[in-house]
Motif scaffolding. Structure first.
Motif, PDB file in Angstrom:
ATOM      1  N   SER A   2     -18.620  49.320  52.826  1.00  0.00           N
ATOM      2  CA  SER A   2     -18.682  50.807  53.074  1.00  0.00           C
ATOM      3  C   SER A   2     -18.659  51.301  54.499  1.00  0.00           C
ATOM      4  N   SER A   3     -18.445  52.474  54.997  1.00  0.00           N
ATOM      5  CA  SER A   3     -18.476  52.806  56.026  1.00  0.00           C
ATOM      6  C   SER A   3     -19.631  52.711  56.625  1.00  0.00           C
ATOM      7  N   VAL A   9     -23.352  47.367  60.598  1.00  0.00           N
ATOM      8  CA  VAL A   9     -23.081  45.954  61.368  1.00  0.00           C
ATOM      9  C   VAL A   9     -22.523  46.260  62.852  1.00  0.00           C
ATOM     10  N   ARG A  10     -21.979  47.347  63.033  1.00  0.00           N
ATOM     11  CA  ARG A  10     -21.295  47.457  64.473  1.00  0.00           C
ATOM     12  C   ARG A  10     -22.698  47.850  65.270  1.00  0.00           C
ATOM     13  N   VAL A  11     -23.445  48.590  64.835  1.00  0.00           N
ATOM     14  CA  VAL A  11     -24.860  48.698  65.580  1.00  0.00           C
ATOM     15  C   VAL A  11     -25.536  47.547  65.794  1.00  0.00           C
ATOM     16  N   GLU A  12     -25.826  46.916  64.978  1.00  0.00           N
ATOM     17  CA  GLU A  12     -26.637  45.668  65.110  1.00  0.00           C
ATOM     18  C   GLU A  12     -25.738  44.709  66.008  1.00  0.00           C
ATOM     19  N   GLY A  13     -24.577  44.500  66.018  1.00  0.00           N
ATOM     20  CA  GLY A  13     -23.661  43.787  67.012  1.00  0.00           C
ATOM     21  C   GLY A  13     -24.014  44.131  68.354  1.00  0.00           C
ATOM     22  N   SER A  14     -24.469  45.449  68.630  1.00  0.00           N
ATOM     23  CA  SER A  14     -24.404  45.989  69.885  1.00  0.00           C
ATOM     24  C   SER A  14     -25.758  45.749  70.522  1.00  0.00           C
ATOM     25  N   ARG A  15     -26.595  45.299  69.671  1.00  0.00           N
ATOM     26  CA  ARG A  15     -28.362  45.156  70.215  1.00  0.00           C
ATOM     27  C   ARG A  15     -28.341  43.745  70.707  1.00  0.00           C
ATOM     28  N   ILE A  59     -10.380  39.850  57.558  1.00  0.00           N
ATOM     29  CA  ILE A  59      -9.657  40.045  58.708  1.00  0.00           C
ATOM     30  C   ILE A  59      -9.291  41.567  58.576  1.00  0.00           C
ATOM     31  N   CYS A  60      -8.665  41.921  57.283  1.00  0.00           N
ATOM     32  CA  CYS A  60      -8.049  43.419  57.176  1.00  0.00           C
ATOM     33  C   CYS A  60      -9.180  44.408  57.623  1.00  0.00           C
ATOM     34  N   VAL A  61     -10.474  44.032  57.069  1.00  0.00           N
ATOM     35  CA  VAL A  61     -11.713  45.277  57.403  1.00  0.00           C
ATOM     36  C   VAL A  61     -11.961  44.990  58.676  1.00  0.00           C
ATOM     37  N   SER A  62     -11.795  43.915  59.484  1.00  0.00           N
ATOM     38  CA  SER A  62     -12.199  43.851  60.994  1.00  0.00           C
ATOM     39  C   SER A  62     -11.022  44.489  61.591  1.00  0.00           C
ATOM     40  N   MET A  63      -9.673  44.588  61.242  1.00  0.00           N
ATOM     41  CA  MET A  63      -8.638  45.439  61.913  1.00  0.00           C
ATOM     42  C   MET A  63      -8.869  46.708  61.694  1.00  0.00           C
ATOM     43  N   ILE A  64      -9.148  47.446  60.709  1.00  0.00           N
ATOM     44  CA  ILE A  64      -9.626  48.812  60.424  1.00  0.00           C
ATOM     45  C   ILE A  64     -10.857  49.125  61.236  1.00  0.00           C
ATOM     46  N   ASP A  65     -11.589  48.081  61.340  1.00  0.00           N
ATOM     47  CA  ASP A  65     -12.870  48.622  61.968  1.00  0.00           C
ATOM     48  C   ASP A  65     -12.486  48.777  63.507  1.00  0.00           C
ATOM     49  N   GLY A  67      -9.765  49.802  64.594  1.00  0.00           N
ATOM     50  CA  GLY A  67      -8.756  51.028  64.690  1.00  0.00           C
ATOM     51  C   GLY A  67      -7.435  51.098  64.284  1.00  0.00           C
ATOM     52  N   VAL A  68      -7.194  49.953  63.710  1.00  0.00           N
ATOM     53  CA  VAL A  68      -5.918  49.930  62.987  1.00  0.00           C
ATOM     54  C   VAL A  68      -5.865  50.870  61.992  1.00  0.00           C
ATOM     55  N   PRO A  69      -4.840  51.697  61.746  1.00  0.00           N
ATOM     56  CA  PRO A  69      -4.719  52.977  60.555  1.00  0.00           C
ATOM     57  C   PRO A  69      -4.422  52.037  59.454  1.00  0.00           C
ATOM     58  N   PRO A  70      -5.655  52.359  58.292  1.00  0.00           N
ATOM     59  CA  PRO A  70      -5.544  51.572  56.989  1.00  0.00           C
ATOM     60  C   PRO A  70      -3.957  51.472  56.502  1.00  0.00           C
TER      61      PRO A  70
END
Length: 94
Positions: A2-3, A9-15, A59-65, A67-70
């Motif tokens: 989910s978004s 996950v992105r927020v956690e990765g930045s800490r 890999i697809c989810v990572s690419m979308i994260d 900024g690759v358009p779905p």
């Protein structure tokens, strides 16, 4: 995934984490939640008969994260799968 889960996950990765590699440490519950989200996404993918394995889906989810358009990604994946199928069919005829 989910978004909201991806955002978490992105927020956690930045800490900074307590491990030797800052930003990569996750609590057990966060890792479990991420694994559950990935498993749910994989099950949905299977129900939709996408033909993607877990690694390809991640890999697809990572690419979308990133900024690759779905829609663009979906088109590229479909074309690559069609080319792979055609190559396999051609190899079988030989």
């Amino acid at each position: 995934m989910s978004s909201r889960a991806r955002q978490s996950v992105r927020v956690e990765g930045s800490r900074s984490g307590s491990g030797s590699r800052p930003g990569l440490a996750k609590s057990r519950s966060e890792s479990e939640a991420e694994a559950e989200a990935q498993e749910a996404l994989y099950k949905i993918s299977q129900l939709m008969e996408t033909g993607l394995d877990r690694t390809s889906l991640r890999i697809c989810v990572s690419m979308i994260d990133q900024g690759v358009p779905p829609e663009t990604l979906a088109t590229a994946v479909k074309e690559l799968m069609a080319e792979a199928a055609a190559a396999a069919a051609a190899a079988t005829k030989r």
